[in-house]
Design an enzyme around this catalytic site. Structure first.
Site, short mmCIF file in Angstrom:
data_model
loop_
_atom_site.label_atom_id
_atom_site.label_comp_id
_atom_site.label_asym_id
_atom_site.label_seq_id
_atom_site.Cartn_x
_atom_site.Cartn_y
_atom_site.Cartn_z
N ASP A 145 0.80 -1.22 0.00
CA ASP A 145 0.00 0.00 0.00
C ASP A 145 0.83 1.26 0.00
O ASP A 145 0.34 2.35 -0.30
CB ASP A 145 -0.84 0.05 1.29
CG ASP A 145 -2.20 -0.59 1.12
OD1 ASP A 145 -2.66 -0.71 -0.02
OD2 ASP A 145 -2.79 -0.97 2.14
C1 GLC Z 1 -1.79 -3.86 5.33
C2 GLC Z 1 -2.97 -3.80 4.41
C3 GLC Z 1 -2.75 -4.67 3.20
C4 GLC Z 1 -1.45 -4.35 2.56
C5 GLC Z 1 -0.31 -4.39 3.54
C6 GLC Z 1 0.99 -3.92 2.93
O1 GLC Z 1 -1.67 -5.10 5.91
O2 GLC Z 1 -4.14 -4.21 5.09
O3 GLC Z 1 -3.79 -4.51 2.28
O4 GLC Z 1 -1.23 -5.26 1.51
O5 GLC Z 1 -0.60 -3.57 4.64
O6 GLC Z 1 0.97 -2.57 2.63
C1 GLC Z 2 -1.63 -0.44 5.08
C2 GLC Z 2 -0.22 -0.29 5.54
C3 GLC Z 2 -0.02 0.94 6.31
C4 GLC Z 2 -0.66 2.12 5.63
C5 GLC Z 2 -2.10 1.84 5.34
C6 GLC Z 2 -2.79 2.98 4.68
O1 GLC Z 2 -2.40 -0.81 6.15
O2 GLC Z 2 0.20 -1.38 6.34
O3 GLC Z 2 1.34 1.14 6.52
O4 GLC Z 2 -0.53 3.25 6.42
O5 GLC Z 2 -2.18 0.72 4.54
O6 GLC Z 2 -4.11 2.68 4.42
#
Ligand code: GLC
Ligand code: GLC
Length: 808
Positions: A483
């Site tokens: 993300d």
């Molecule tokens: C969080 C989000 C997931 C994403 C991951 C890496 O676990 O829920 O959707 O793939 O972060 O950014």
């Molecule tokens: C996922 C990631 C996190 C980020 C978030 C944003 O959960 O793990 O680091 O801040 O996405 O939505």
């Protein structure tokens, strides 16, 4: 250092001291009513939606951390205490919290009084049941006073903590004998109320917080408890609470049990009132009548146990390695079900008012629970698919209550669509139910624009092909699985969301991760196409995948590992040419899972690079070197301090991809060793470093660049649960359903010499005995006493028991 121990026969973790490094929690509820409960009695409960139907109040970000709960105070001749130690924190002579499957039992003892509180949500019930058992362990008779306490939330948890100018004037309750009704806003548009009751006469009660606590006291020193006297307050505005006061006489050795029920009820809109101003209490009375006796509570608890026994029998292993067995048999599937129920909404790190259901997250969660609840997985898939957009792209999140895509979080995460193919394939493999592919499902929840589920998968697959960049690799859009790798975002405004901001409309930034995901899922997609009779589509899909695999080797290989991406300017991300972020974990794991570079030896090389550059004693970090400075062209990833989260944290979600990849190249010993680094049961002995529950995976463990290397955060609600279950059960232990049969193909390294697995699948039972000499695959299988070719055990008719001998 440990703070408790596993009791595998009882399927419990027994916390032995309340002074854990952090609140260690459990989840109550399996259907529509849920509670979070810490080992001291902290937490809250809600009906279906943690934001919109919150029953009790909880204070996130408080000091100390765990503030608000369902508390039971014992007043004993001027002395008073709580069995969970907090909030009163008077020293206990004995303390224990047994964390079980959807229940917890907290026991405290002081000065000859033992108080045990059992908390659970019975099946088919929208209520928590708390059974409080008081015992006099001394030789003299005693009178003790028991005070209960919950603080009501005014339903919408967000409004409840922001809108004080209104909320401090609207609280309303009714008290009727031993039953307290919370009915704020019931006078107008709500037709639901909460009930809190006990099955015994009360000596007093309170429903106004300040009357109960006193104006200057916290939960640790309620005035009513200290004085041993209730005020019989009836809340009017301010903060409504529920507190019962029971006077309990206990002869020597005598034990008395009280059943408290905290529930949610609805009335028909035209039948809200019993008489003007008095709530229609019929549904509450029905609820309470079901939990009047200790026997009724025992029966309900036994039913809950049976529910779990049945579900967990789907996959069981006996390996002699108790850390492994307890994760696979109990705690990992349990956590997978928690992610099924909660998605990412409510934990001690998620406030229940933030995120909806993730399109990507929900599909991956499904990989971990599909074998436990296939019918509910099917429903979930159809819900998710109905939020897909007609062009194959997806809203990143949808709201569980409305099931509509959430525009605020936007779309354009170009990996999202492919996860729907993964989820669907997992469901079909588990169930054999091909009819789901023909199920009519709308796009963007518009019933006028609907098509068979298979058409959704097709648009997912082709969405990738329609969005290729300059190297023929998939465009990343806002981000892919990571993300925080936001290559089209360019945010320079503090506080701006990296997920919704900017998006320069570039068609340059490409993701090698999406390419790997595409190649990995293509065989399943092709098989589903064939099952639908679309031979041509299947053939084309395989060709596209082969071409994409070549493209990755041509433009996505950096010499010793796979690249991660190309940025907005066409520059490499995850290359030795970069200053920071030279190597990333995601593409090493997923490319090898997809089979890319296996024949040429590049796969092994990539995994060796992971070992040499990313592996630590606590697991594999996401990237190295960590980004030291903010890179506007990379987005959120570089916003985290080095070693945390996506900037070189140990993201436990993607470690299993490397475990699976290691099995692809035949290195089962490596796969198991990597699993042991992050499995919570294996980290129990170092709980003072890890700090979170030793029975639930955490999303992240701080990486080697972090000050607090080895410390976990964000336990429970994470794709880590599903992926670790897939890695350990399907690839390391090696038993996985495929479309044509049950694959038995262990790859575990020499130190687990012998194990048995019982797997229920499609109504039949497979009893698998593995003799593991780790002499090399493929395994030799004997099915019902006959040797077979290969490692695919044909599916047996429902009701059959199949014995499988496996030597590898
Ligand atoms: C969080 C989000 C997931 C994403 C991951 C890496 O676990 O829920 O959707 O793939 O972060 O950014
Ligand atoms: C996922 C990631 C996190 C980020 C978030 C944003 O959960 O793990 O680091 O801040 O996405 O939505």
């Amino acid at each position: 250092m440990r703070f408790g121990h596993f009791d595998d026969d009882a399927r419990e973790y027994v916390i032995e001291t309340p002074r854990t490094p952090y609140p260690w929690i459990n989840y109550l509820g399996t259907e529509e009513f849920f509670g979070l409960l810490s080992h001291t009695g902290g937490g809250y409960c809600f009906y279906r939606d943690a934001r919109l139907r919150r029953l009790t109040r909880y204070r996130y970000n408080n000091v100390p951390t765990d503030a608000g709960g369902r508390y039971y105070y014992v007043h004993d001749g001027g002395d008073f205490w709580t069995p969970g130690w907090a909030p009163v924190k008077r020293e206990l002579d004995r303390y224990e919290c047994r964390v079980g499957l959807s229940y917890s039992r907290i026991t405290g003892e002081r000065n000859g009084v033992r108080a045990e509180v059992l908390y659970f949500v019975p099946l088919g019930t929208n209520a928590e049941v708390h059974r409080v058992t008081l015992k006099n362990t001394r030789t003299a008779a005693k009178r003790v006073r028991l005070f209960s306490f919950v603080e009501f939330c005014l339903w919408d948890a967000w409004d409840d903590q922001t809108n004080y100018q209104r909320n401090l004037s609207i609280g309303e309750v009714e008290v009727d004998g031993s039953t307290i009704y919370h009915k704020t806003e019931y006078r107008e548009r709500r037709n639901h109320y909460a009930v809190y009751s006990v099955n015994a006469p009360v000596a007093g009660f309170d429903t106004d917080r300040e009357s109960f606590l006193g104006p200057w006291n916290g939960f640790g020193e309620p005035r009513a408890v200290a004085e041993g006297e209730s005020r019989n307050s009836v809340a009017s505005g301010w903060s409504p609470i529920g507190s019962h006061h029971l006077a309990v006489d206990l002869a020597p050795d005598e034990e008395k049990a009280f059943v408290f029920v905290l529930g949610y009820l609805e009335n028909p809109v035209d039948d809200k009132w019993e008489r003007p101003g008095r709530v229609n209490k019929k549904p509450a009375r029905e609820l309470l009548s079901r939990f009047q006796t200790a026997g009724q509570v025992d029966t309900a608890l036994a039913a809950l146990r049976d529910y779990w026994t049945g579900m967990l029998s789907t996959f069981t292993v006996r390996s002699g390695d108790e850390r492994l067995d307890r994760m696979v048999n109990i705690w990992n599937p349990y956590q997978c079900m928690v992610t099924f129920n909660m998605s990412r909404s409510a934990s001690y790190f998620e406030t229940g008012i933030g995120r909806g259901m993730g399109f990507r997250d929900s599909n991956q969660d499904l990989l971990g629970f599909v074998h436990l609840v296939p019918a509910r997985a099917r429903e979930r898939l159809l819900d998710i698919a109905a939020t897909q957009k007609p062009d194959g792209s997806a809203y990143h999140q949808y709201q569980p209550l409305t099931k509509q895509g959430n525009n605020d979080v936007g779309s354009g995460f170009n990996d999202d669509p492919l996860w729907l193919v993964s989820g669907t394939a997992a469901y079909v493999k588990e169930s054999g139910d091909l009819s789901v592919l023909k199920e009519t499902v709308p796009f963007d929840n518009d019933p006028k624009d609907a098509a068979p589920l298979f058409e959704h998968l097709k648009r997912s697959f082709h969405h990738v092909l329609q969005n290729l960049g300059p190297h023929g690799l998939p465009l990343i859009g806002r981000a892919d699985w990571n993300d925080c790798l936001n290559l089209n975002c360019f945010s320079d405004t503090p506080g701006e969301s990296f997920q919704t901001t900017g998006n320069r409309t570039g068609r340059t930034a490409e993701s090698i991760f999406i390419a790997a995901l595409f190649v990995h899922i293509a065989p399943d997609y092709a098989a589903l196409a064939e099952a639908m009779g679309f031979e041509e589509e299947a053939r084309a899909a395989r060709e596209h995948a082969a071409r994409m695999g070549e493209t990755v080797l041509e433009h996505g290989w950096d010499g010793d590992w796979f690249l991660r991406a190309y940025d907005f300017f066409g520059k490499k991300v995850g290359s030795r040419e970069c200053e920071d972020g030279q190597i990333f974990i995601e593409t090493q794991g997923y490319c090898v899972m997809a089979g890319i570079g296996v024949a040429s030896g590049q796969a092994r090389k990539a995994l060796d690079s992971v070992r040499d550059r990313l592996e630590t004693a606590h697991g594999i970090v996401l990237n190295q070197p960590a980004y030291e400075a903010y890179h506007i062209e990379l987005g959120e990833i570089s916003s985290y301090p080095p070693g945390y989260k996506e900037n070189a944290g140990i993201f436990c979600h993607n470690n299993p991809w490397v475990m699976i990849a290691e099995t692809v190249v035949g290195r089962g010993d490596r796969a198991l060793a990597l699993w042991r680094k992050i499995a919570p049961s294996c980290r129990e002995e170092t709980s003072e470093v890890h700090r979170l529950e030793p029975y639930a995976y955490a999303q992240m463990i701080a990486g080697r660049d972090a000050v607090r290397h080895g410390e976990a955060k964000n336990s429970w609600l994470t794709g880590t649960a599903a992926w670790n279950f897939v890695a350990i059960s399907q690839h390391i232990l090696g038993v996985r359903p495929e479309i044509g049969g049950l694959r038995v193909d262990p790859c575990i390294g020499p130190d687990v010499e012998h194990f048995t697995i019982v797997r229920h699948c499609r109504g039949a039972e497979y009893r698998i005995t593995v003799t593991n000499k780790a002499t090399g695959r493929p395994a030799r299988l004997v099915v019902d006493d006959r040797p077979i070719e290969g490692t695919l055990v044909p599916y047996a008719p429902a009701g059959r028991v199949v014995t499988v001998g496996c030597e590898v």
